[in-house]
Design an enzyme around this catalytic site. Structure first.
Site, PDB file in Angstrom:
ATOM      1  CG  HIS A  84      36.351  20.267   1.568  1.00 30.36           C
ATOM      2  ND1 HIS A  84      35.357  20.548   0.653  1.00 30.36           N
ATOM      3  CD2 HIS A  84      36.150  18.982   1.946  1.00 30.36           C
ATOM      4  CE1 HIS A  84      34.590  19.489   0.511  1.00 30.36           C
ATOM      5  NE2 HIS A  84      35.043  18.521   1.286  1.00 30.36           N
ATOM      6  CG  ASP A 109      39.376  30.535   0.122  1.00 28.01           C
ATOM      7  OD1 ASP A 109      39.048  29.469   0.652  1.00 28.01           O
ATOM      8  OD2 ASP A 109      38.672  31.558   0.135  1.00 28.01           O
TER       9      ASP A 109
HETATM   10  C1  GDG Z   1      36.046  25.726   2.834  1.00 22.82           C
HETATM   11  C2  GDG Z   1      37.360  26.180   2.198  1.00 22.82           C
HETATM   12  C3  GDG Z   1      36.408  25.717  -0.059  1.00 22.82           C
HETATM   13  C4  GDG Z   1      28.981  32.875   3.428  1.00 22.82           C
HETATM   14  N1  GDG Z   1      28.377  33.917   4.037  1.00 22.82           N
HETATM   15  C5  GDG Z   1      27.054  33.708   3.982  1.00 22.82           C
HETATM   16  C6  GDG Z   1      26.832  32.505   3.305  1.00 22.82           C
HETATM   17  N2  GDG Z   1      28.043  32.013   2.987  1.00 22.82           N
HETATM   18  C7  GDG Z   1      28.245  30.741   2.256  1.00 22.82           C
HETATM   19  C8  GDG Z   1      28.670  31.032   0.833  1.00 22.82           C
HETATM   20  C9  GDG Z   1      29.442  29.767   0.481  1.00 22.82           C
HETATM   21  C10 GDG Z   1      30.037  29.346   1.827  1.00 22.82           C
HETATM   22  O1  GDG Z   1      29.317  30.017   2.846  1.00 22.82           O
HETATM   23  C11 GDG Z   1      31.512  29.750   1.952  1.00 22.82           C
HETATM   24  O2  GDG Z   1      32.275  28.884   1.177  1.00 22.82           O
HETATM   25  P1  GDG Z   1      33.784  29.215   0.772  1.00 22.82           P
HETATM   26  O3  GDG Z   1      34.232  28.221  -0.221  1.00 22.82           O
HETATM   27  O4  GDG Z   1      33.866  30.610   0.226  1.00 22.82           O
HETATM   28  O5  GDG Z   1      34.657  29.216   2.107  1.00 22.82           O
HETATM   29  P2  GDG Z   1      34.864  28.265   3.435  1.00 22.82           P
HETATM   30  O6  GDG Z   1      33.712  28.348   4.336  1.00 22.82           O
HETATM   31  O7  GDG Z   1      36.159  28.750   4.027  1.00 22.82           O
HETATM   32  O8  GDG Z   1      35.000  26.752   2.899  1.00 22.82           O
HETATM   33  C12 GDG Z   1      37.121  26.754   0.823  1.00 22.82           C
HETATM   34  C13 GDG Z   1      35.203  25.130   0.646  1.00 22.82           C
HETATM   35  O9  GDG Z   1      35.523  24.668   1.957  1.00 22.82           O
HETATM   36  C14 GDG Z   1      34.602  23.976  -0.158  1.00 22.82           C
HETATM   37  O10 GDG Z   1      35.561  22.980  -0.427  1.00 22.82           O
HETATM   38  O11 GDG Z   1      35.993  26.369  -1.248  1.00 22.82           O
HETATM   39  O12 GDG Z   1      38.347  27.116   0.208  1.00 22.82           O
HETATM   40  O13 GDG Z   1      38.001  27.165   3.034  1.00 22.82           O
HETATM   41  O14 GDG Z   1      28.581  28.766   0.052  1.00 22.82           O
HETATM   42  O15 GDG Z   1      27.519  31.246   0.083  1.00 22.82           O
HETATM   43  N3  GDG Z   1      25.597  32.014   3.064  1.00 22.82           N
HETATM   44  C15 GDG Z   1      24.554  32.748   3.522  1.00 22.82           C
HETATM   45  N4  GDG Z   1      24.697  33.915   4.212  1.00 22.82           N
HETATM   46  C16 GDG Z   1      25.930  34.422   4.465  1.00 22.82           C
HETATM   47  O16 GDG Z   1      26.028  35.472   5.104  1.00 22.82           O
HETATM   48  N5  GDG Z   1      23.291  32.314   3.284  1.00 22.82           N
END
Ligand code: GDG
Length: 464
Positions: free
Chosen positions: A165, A371
């Site tokens: 990921h 990312d």
């Molecule tokens: C890893 C990789 C890759 C965030 N703040 C809140 C909240 N979130 C949710 C978002 C989104 C998730 O968390 C974050 O996903 P990301 O993809 O942006 O980042 P990582 O956590 O670092 O994930 C990344 C991912 O895995 C999937 O393969 O894209 O590159 O680092 O869904 O919505 N949700 C809520 N409140 C928040 O304050 N409800």
């Protein structure tokens, strides 16, 4: 037909309470949401850590087991010492910085590989014990890079997939990692190894060439007499749900509240508070924007949600301190009695507020230094059923390969980023709509279910 077994560091649940009053609730976000529907639809097993210490009381463990089995979840018990070494120290403290190009964040002394291996072996033991001939196993992420090979030793005929990921770094950086070959060989126990982008796969094949002298041909390599496919699967989001939630009564009301300061345009950032997400440089760019373009004073606001993350690690404490200093400085320097430039929220927000922030954003800021994909960018686009809003997106997010009609920026170039924010705020409505339409045309059909089915379909034909 065989079953699917999903394997990830954590099970998609949150455990609260103690003794026999243990409560298990579904968790949201990340893999839990991404694979939740696959787990429901396929009747799969899901193997992972529950979050409960392996030394918890016998009543607590019994209560947990009953609740897990009704959800087809299988626990890998881990002690708090194991979690501290395998998860916090090796996965988050060593692998995460290297895979995000941050060599200077590495500890001086790296210890704990034996625990990482022992924990990975426990995952492999438990999966091997559950698996029946003909089953398919899908292993996730950097916590479990040794599991494919360890599972292959235990069950040579299983169909095994592995998805990374996070980015796979340039070999020049990857080679700093002690145990680099051992980790790569761990991944090669799979029949199919998946990455978000072509670039990460390219880095992986370059590492294979240098470490093992292996070349990729037709999207696959031969290793120990077995064929291993290397695939590209850009992860999507549950775009229909985000679009549907945009129209929810509570989301509409919350959006109106966020927009109630008439004449103030909103820039929004939503990130885990992680040094890879580029928050300090984003704040400096916002400060630069207010300096270079004072016409925006009292006319814009940055709402930044920074969800606390991995707070035990020094690198996370220091990025948090820096972010808080910058927010304080910028608000102190530019704020007036009727206007605060940055609203900083250092906790997670609920799904209603999350959707309302996506809806209310005039400009959405997704500016990580690196990312794997970044799902926030795609969730924002899926939410914008109104066809408006500008996405400012780092060229170093995996999402930039697909979301080419975003305003693509170099997050290290603070002046350039400030100028991009200015342009985004000034962008004529016609251009905003044309870009959002193109982004939506990509994000809506390429959703998370397409991603998981795409991976599993290729894994299903992996030995064909
Ligand atoms: C890893 C990789 C890759 C965030 N703040 C809140 C909240 N979130 C949710 C978002 C989104 C998730 O968390 C974050 O996903 P990301 O993809 O942006 O980042 P990582 O956590 O670092 O994930 C990344 C991912 O895995 C999937 O393969 O894209 O590159 O680092 O869904 O919505 N949700 C809520 N409140 C928040 O304050 N409800």
């Amino acid at each position: 037909m065989g079953r699917l077994i999903i394997v990830s560091n954590r099970l998609p649940i949150t455990v609260t309470g103690c003794g026999d009053a243990i409560e298990v609730a579904p968790s949201s976000g990340g893999l839990a949401t991404g694979l939740g529907s696959v787990h429901e639809d396929c009747g799969s097993l899901w193997v992972g850590w529950s979050g409960l210490d392996a030394h918890a009381s016998p009543e607590a463990r019994r209560s947990l087991q009953t609740q897990l089995s009704s959800r087809r979840l299988v626990e890998v018990p881990l002690s708090s010492e194991e979690v501290s070494v395998y998860y916090e120290h090796i996965a988050n403290g060593v692998l995460w910085p290297i895979f995000h190009d941050q060599l200077e964040k590495l500890p001086n002394l790296i210890e704990g590989w034996e625990t990482y291996d022992a924990v990975n072996a426990r995952y492999a033991d438990i999966v091997a014990a559950c698996a029946r001939p003909g089953d398919t196993v899908w292993i996730h992420d950097f916590h479990l890079m040794r599991v494919p090979a360890l599972l292959r030793e235990r069950a040579p005929d299983l169909r095994i997939g592995f998805f990374l990921h996070i980015p796979f770094p340039n070999p020049e950086i990857f080679f700093a990692l002690p145990r680099r070959q051992w980790l790569v060989e761990g991944m090669l126990g799979a029949d199919l190894v998946g990455f978000h982008t072509r670039r990460y796969r390219g880095h992986f094949t370059a590492a294979l060439r240098r470490l093992l002298g292996i070349e990729m041909q037709n999207d696959s390599i031969t290793y120990n007499g077995r064929r291993v496919r290397l695939g590209i699967f850009p992860m999507g989001v549950d775009s229909a749900s985000f679009a549907e939630r945009a129209a929810d009564r509570k989301v509409v009301a919350e959006t109106a509240r966020l927009q109630s300061d008439r004449g103030i345009r909103l820039l929004v950032g939503i990130d885990r508070l992680d040094y890879s997400k580029g928050l300090p440089k984003r704040l400096l760019a916002f400060e630069r924007l207010l300096t270079m373009h004072p016409e925006w004073l009292e006319r814009i606001r940055l709402v930044q949600v920074a969800v606390p993350s991995r707070e035990g690690l020094a690198a996370y404490k220091s990025v948090r301190r820096l972010v808080e200093e910058l927010v304080g400085r910028i608000n102190g320097r530019f704020g007036t009695h009727r206007w605060t430039p940055i609203r900083y929220i250092n906790r997670s927000v609920n799904d209603t507020i999350l959707s309302a922030l996506y809806r209310a954003a005039d400009v959405m800021l997704v500016t990580p230094l690196r990312d794997g994909m970044n799902l926030v960018a795609k969730e924002f686009v899926a939410t914008r059923t109104d066809g408006d809003g500008v996405l400012v997106l780092s060229e170093f997010a995996g999402a930039a390969d697909e979301l080419t009609r975003a305003v693509i920026v170099n997050p290290y170039d603070v002046d350039g980023l400030a100028e991009a924010l200015h342009l985004a705020l000034e962008m004529p409505v016609g251009e905003r709509r044309e870009r959002m339409q193109a982004l939506r045309a990509h994000v809506m059909p390429n959703d998370v279910s397409k991603w998981s089915h795409g991976f599993l379909a290729q894994l299903g034909s992996a030995n064909a």
